[in-house]
Design a protein around this motif. Sequence first.
Motif, short mmCIF file in Angstrom:
data_model
loop_
_atom_site.label_atom_id
_atom_site.label_comp_id
_atom_site.label_asym_id
_atom_site.label_seq_id
_atom_site.Cartn_x
_atom_site.Cartn_y
_atom_site.Cartn_z
N UNK A 35 0.83 -1.20 0.00
CA UNK A 35 0.00 0.00 0.00
C UNK A 35 0.86 1.25 0.00
N UNK A 36 1.90 1.26 0.84
CA UNK A 36 2.78 2.42 0.91
C UNK A 36 3.63 2.56 -0.35
N UNK A 37 3.92 1.46 -1.01
CA UNK A 37 4.62 1.53 -2.29
C UNK A 37 3.75 2.23 -3.33
N UNK A 38 2.46 1.91 -3.33
CA UNK A 38 1.53 2.59 -4.25
C UNK A 38 1.44 4.07 -3.95
N UNK A 39 1.40 4.41 -2.66
CA UNK A 39 1.33 5.82 -2.27
C UNK A 39 2.62 6.55 -2.62
N UNK A 40 3.75 5.86 -2.52
CA UNK A 40 5.03 6.46 -2.88
C UNK A 40 5.05 6.89 -4.34
N UNK A 41 4.46 6.07 -5.21
CA UNK A 41 4.39 6.42 -6.63
C UNK A 41 3.65 7.74 -6.82
N UNK A 42 2.56 7.94 -6.09
CA UNK A 42 1.79 9.18 -6.21
C UNK A 42 2.56 10.36 -5.61
N UNK A 43 3.23 10.13 -4.51
CA UNK A 43 4.00 11.21 -3.89
C UNK A 43 5.16 11.63 -4.78
N UNK A 44 5.80 10.67 -5.45
CA UNK A 44 6.88 11.02 -6.37
C UNK A 44 6.36 11.83 -7.55
N UNK A 45 5.07 11.68 -7.85
CA UNK A 45 4.46 12.46 -8.92
C UNK A 45 4.10 13.87 -8.49
N UNK A 46 4.31 14.19 -7.21
CA UNK A 46 4.08 15.55 -6.74
C UNK A 46 2.76 15.77 -6.05
N UNK A 47 2.03 14.72 -5.74
CA UNK A 47 0.74 14.92 -5.09
C UNK A 47 0.93 15.32 -3.63
N UNK A 48 -0.02 16.09 -3.14
CA UNK A 48 0.00 16.52 -1.74
C UNK A 48 -0.35 15.34 -0.84
N UNK A 49 0.41 15.17 0.24
CA UNK A 49 0.17 14.05 1.15
C UNK A 49 -0.96 14.39 2.12
N UNK A 50 -1.82 13.44 2.37
CA UNK A 50 -2.88 13.55 3.36
C UNK A 50 -2.80 12.31 4.26
N UNK A 51 -3.45 12.33 5.41
CA UNK A 51 -3.48 11.12 6.24
C UNK A 51 -4.01 9.94 5.43
N UNK A 52 -3.36 8.79 5.59
CA UNK A 52 -3.74 7.62 4.81
C UNK A 52 -5.15 7.17 5.19
N UNK A 53 -5.96 6.93 4.18
CA UNK A 53 -7.32 6.46 4.38
C UNK A 53 -7.46 5.09 3.71
N UNK A 54 -7.83 4.09 4.49
CA UNK A 54 -7.96 2.73 3.98
C UNK A 54 -9.31 2.18 4.42
N UNK A 55 -10.36 2.60 3.73
CA UNK A 55 -11.73 2.24 4.12
C UNK A 55 -12.48 1.60 2.94
N UNK A 56 -12.78 0.33 3.11
CA UNK A 56 -13.57 -0.39 2.10
C UNK A 56 -15.03 -0.26 2.51
N UNK A 57 -15.84 0.35 1.66
CA UNK A 57 -17.24 0.65 1.99
C UNK A 57 -18.16 -0.35 1.29
N UNK A 58 -18.91 -1.08 2.07
CA UNK A 58 -19.81 -2.09 1.51
C UNK A 58 -21.14 -1.44 1.15
N UNK A 59 -21.56 -1.55 -0.10
CA UNK A 59 -22.84 -0.96 -0.50
C UNK A 59 -24.00 -1.54 0.32
N UNK A 60 -25.02 -0.74 0.61
CA UNK A 60 -26.14 -1.20 1.45
C UNK A 60 -26.78 -2.49 0.96
N UNK A 61 -26.91 -2.65 -0.37
CA UNK A 61 -27.57 -3.86 -0.86
C UNK A 61 -26.77 -5.12 -0.57
#
Length: 342
Positions: free
Chosen positions: A150-176
């Motif tokens: 997961x952090x490797x994937x985030x590193x790719x985005x950070x190297x691209x210049x994206x602003x860092x935010x607190x890591x959010x890892x939430x899988x949301x199950x649809x109501x149905x």
Amino acid sequence: MHDQIESILMIRRGAIGDIIFTLPAYYLLRANFPNSKISFLVKENYAQVLKGFPGLDEVWVTQNKSENVLKLWKAGNDILDKVKNSKFQLAIDFSGNSGNAVLLWLSGIKHRWGSIKSSNTLRERLYTNTAVRLSSLASSVSDLPDLHRIDQNLLLLKKGGLTCFPVKNEYIIPPENQEKANTLFSNWGLSLQKPVVFIQPFTGDGIAGKAWPLERYAILAEYWRTQGLQVIFGGGPEDREKLNAVAEQFPVAAGQTDFVTTVGLTTLSSIVIGGDTGLMHAALAAGKRTVMLVGPTDHRRIGPYRHLEWAIRPQQGKFVADISIEQVISATKTALDEVSIR
């Protein structure tokens, strides 16, 4: 750059766990580009996993592996045409394979970011931003930091210049899907007033030695039943026949429901036990306490994200089969105590 990005393509064709590992990267993209359209390219048989990515604008599917070369060639050309016509300004390939690299290069997308296995390769030159992806095996690339996938994937985005935010890892199950899980739970005669252990007994076949024998999971289930706990077995549709004997004693989700609904069943459980497999990572992202049996892969790279203490590793040897039943019972007791404290 931010003002120029109106449409984004994420690519991770499979498998389930690897797709789940892109979830925090998806949230980071949303935070950096709140008004952009985000699409995700995935294999057809894994598309349903993305139902847990809230607000994803579009899911593109590719064919599963086929021996028909002409059919695959046509499918590849169709995807290339679709990518070209969609006018993406940014594409992120989290697998970094040759096919994806060429696809994005031919598409003419200005910003092409890819996770690659090694530097100084032709593949690296096809992207405009890269990060080296560490293998899941403990003995490989030992001179690089032991970042979780997961952090490797985030590193790719950070190297691209994206602003860092607190890591959010939430899988949301649809109501149905959650409603389907609730119905199954009730039909099995289970109660939310008693502890429930969810067992995911199978893992993918990509790496030898990841699986714990089914008969040991059955022994574990019987032990916890004698202690007054309720037990559910998971598994995919292809696992149902292997679980026929287990189904005579315990509720079995395999063959009765889809992946997302199965994740819903884990949310009704006290803890979730299993190996390094997609459902375990999804259950953790859905907020559940997991007990993950890990080996020979490196728990620091593919284990329970930000909870490496939840991983069980062999005391002797390196394969999951080297983990004893006593180890798993002890770890499960610890997990149950932690859940009850909450």
